[in-house]
Design an enzyme around this catalytic site. Structure first.
Site, short mmCIF file in Angstrom:
data_model
loop_
_atom_site.label_atom_id
_atom_site.label_comp_id
_atom_site.label_asym_id
_atom_site.label_seq_id
_atom_site.Cartn_x
_atom_site.Cartn_y
_atom_site.Cartn_z
N ARG A 122 0.87 -1.17 -0.04
CA ARG A 122 0.10 0.13 -0.01
C ARG A 122 0.97 1.35 0.07
NH1 ARG A 122 -5.70 -0.91 3.05
NH2 ARG A 122 -6.56 -2.05 1.63
N SER A 133 -8.46 -2.97 -2.18
CA SER A 133 -9.32 -1.58 -2.14
C SER A 133 -10.37 -1.49 -2.92
CB SER A 133 -8.32 -0.49 -2.12
OG SER A 133 -7.46 -0.24 -1.13
#
Length: 522
Positions: A122, A133
């Site tokens: 991330r 996500s």
């Protein structure tokens, strides 16, 4: 290279890793695209659509794996799928390596390279490949839709001829991607939305979306955020305080959506059985962590449960799959971006660069070795520093500040009056009596006008126009009375005052007219 998308074999899974649009973009990288026959039907993409996009349709999974260099899919592979892989082949899919040691070993033994889309680091550069996500965003939205489908009332409050309908009260536990998507959907439907998260820095995000952040009166000694932006496990004391707060809220909320997950761990139990018993009949709990054990004590994965007191608990594990077309489109885009990074020269040749943070972080097996867990990325996402807490002033400190401000304002006023008096006195010594009288009126008018207008709040600009127009009208009347004076200087000043006041009045009316026109329907 030849890229091939398998049909998902898990029951109920409707997503596909390749769409006709993503295939078109992958072909621009120099690759050939293949798809198993029927793989995209549940997501709304039939074989003919793929063929029209230049994709080769292969009849079954075995034939596809034999024909391609890179296999792409959505769900973590089954053992039979991994055992079909050949040495040097690449598999790109969700993998969950921490929970699938047997699958890791099988991929290593086959000599295949496995890229786990759930292990994409991330960091900012990898956001375009962040499939977690993408799917969490859809799951959060769909959770609210499922809750509304099972809830027996409106989300928004209404006043009708038949009576008043109160708005639904929604509590969202966890403000990650799924939680924020659920907050946005819930508030847009008109519900009174509250949200809780162990990371206090997300309070601003929650409130900016129109929800209320549930604060705990507890000072946690450790940081609530873990690596990668996920929540870290909380201390036992914090957990007890958290459960106490949820018990306080349980009787009043109509819908609870739980999204709390910690990577590599079972889902934390946040909504206990006694909280369910406190809820009103017809209330709904949607547990997005059901696949990892659930945040609610009573959640049953893949089932809709109704408790004895009439509370509905939804434990579906396929929320993204329930919006298969949208989910497939987003996931296929994540895969396309991963292939873009694996093909830097856009020449159709995969360059598996293990020095690249993103590729290395997502690779779990490579060249006959297990490469999980990966080393920390060289480039880390920089989190915003939490805002320092503003110290609340005591009544005595507030009073002292007010006295100090009053003294400073008084001192400034005295200085201004002293300077003004000196200026008027010096002018009066040399100026005629008539001019002096008019000059004093002018100075007082300027002083009063300045004080009146300066004290008006900036949010009251439209009423301010009415005030300034009234003052300008007085100026015009005074100027007309003075414009016939025998003194040339007074006549000139009166004419200038008349001109400027007229410009101010007409300009104010023009601005007001334009502002009102903005609200008129075309």
């Amino acid at each position: 290279m030849k890229i091939g998308a398998l049909q998902e074999i898990k029951p109920g899974e409707a997503r596909v890793a390749l769409t006709p649009d993503s295939a078109t973009q992958i072909q621009k990288l120099g690759h050939e695209c293949f798809v198993q026959s029927g793989a995209g039907v549940a997501a709304g993409f039939n074989d003919e659509t793929y063929a029209n996009a230049g994709v080769t349709v292969v009849k079954d999974a075995a034939a596809l794996i034999d024909a391609v260099d890179v296999v792409i899919k959505v769900r973590e592979p089954e053992l039979e799928e991994v055992q079909r892989l050949k040495k040097g082949q690449t598999l790109i899919s969700f993998f969950w390596p921490a929970q699938n040691e047997e699958m890791l070993a099988a991929a290593r033994d086959q000599g295949a390279t496995a890229i786990a889309m759930d292990m994409v680091p991330r960091i900012s550069r990898a956001q375009k490949m962040d499939a977690l996500s993408s799917m969490a965003n859809i799951a959060g939205y769909r959770a609210v839709i499922e809750a509304g489908n099972n809830f027996g009332r409106f989300f928004t409050g209404q006043v009708t001829a038949a009576g008043k309908v109160p708005p639904a009260r929604v509590l969202i536990v966890g403000a990650g991607v799924a939680g924020l998507a659920a907050i946005g959907t819930s508030t847009s439907l008109g519900a009174i939305t509250m949200a809780f998260d162990v990371r206090p820095e997300v309070a601003e995000q929650i409130e900016s979306m129109g929800a209320e952040f549930v604060f705990l009166d507890f000072e946690e000694t450790q940081d609530g955020a873990a690596t990668g932006g996920y929540a870290a496990p909380s201390s036992p004391e914090f957990r007890e305080k958290q459960l106490e707060k949820f018990r306080e809220l349980a009787p009043d909320v109509d819908i609870v959506i739980t999204t709390a997950l910690i990577p590599g761990r079972p889902a934390p139990k946040l909504w206990t059985e006694d909280m369910v018993q406190m809820m009103k009949p017809g209330s709904v709990i949607v547990d997005l962590a059901a696949e990892k054990g659930g945040n609610c004590d009573l959640t049953v994965p893949d089932e809709r449960l109704v408790t004895e007191n009439g509370v509905i608990i939804i434990g579906y594990t396929d929320f993204p799959s329930r919006m298969a077309t949208q989910s497939s489109t987003l996931y296929a885009t994540n895969i396309r971006h991963m292939l873009h990074d694996l093909t830097p020269a856009k020449d159709g040749i995969i360059n598996h660069n293990m020095e690249d943070d993103v590729i290395r972080g997502a690779t779990v097996t490579h060249e006959g070795a297990i490469t999980f867990p990966p080393p920390p990325p060289k480039v880390k996402a920089i989190a915003a520093k939490p805002k320092e807490k503003v110290k609340e002033l005591t009544p005595e400190e507030k009073r002292a500040n007010e006295v100090a401000a009053f003294k400073a304002q008084t001192r400034n006023q005295v200085i201004l009056l002293a300077v003004g008096s000196a200026l008027v006195l010096s002018v009066g010594l040399v100026a005629p009596e008539a001019f002096m009288r008019n000059f004093i009126i002018f100075v007082l008018a300027v002083f009063v006008g300045f004080q009146v207008i300066w004290k008006v709040s900036h949010s009251l600009h439209t009423p301010l126009m009415a005030v300034t127009n009234a003052i300008s009208s007085i100026i015009i009347v005074g100027a007309l009375l003075q414009i016939g004076s025998s003194s040339m200087l007074i006549t000139l000043l009166a004419a200038l005052a008349l001109l400027m006041a007229a410009v101010n009045i007409f300009g104010g009316f023009m601005v007001t007219r334009r502002m009102l026109a903005m609200f008129q329907k075309s």
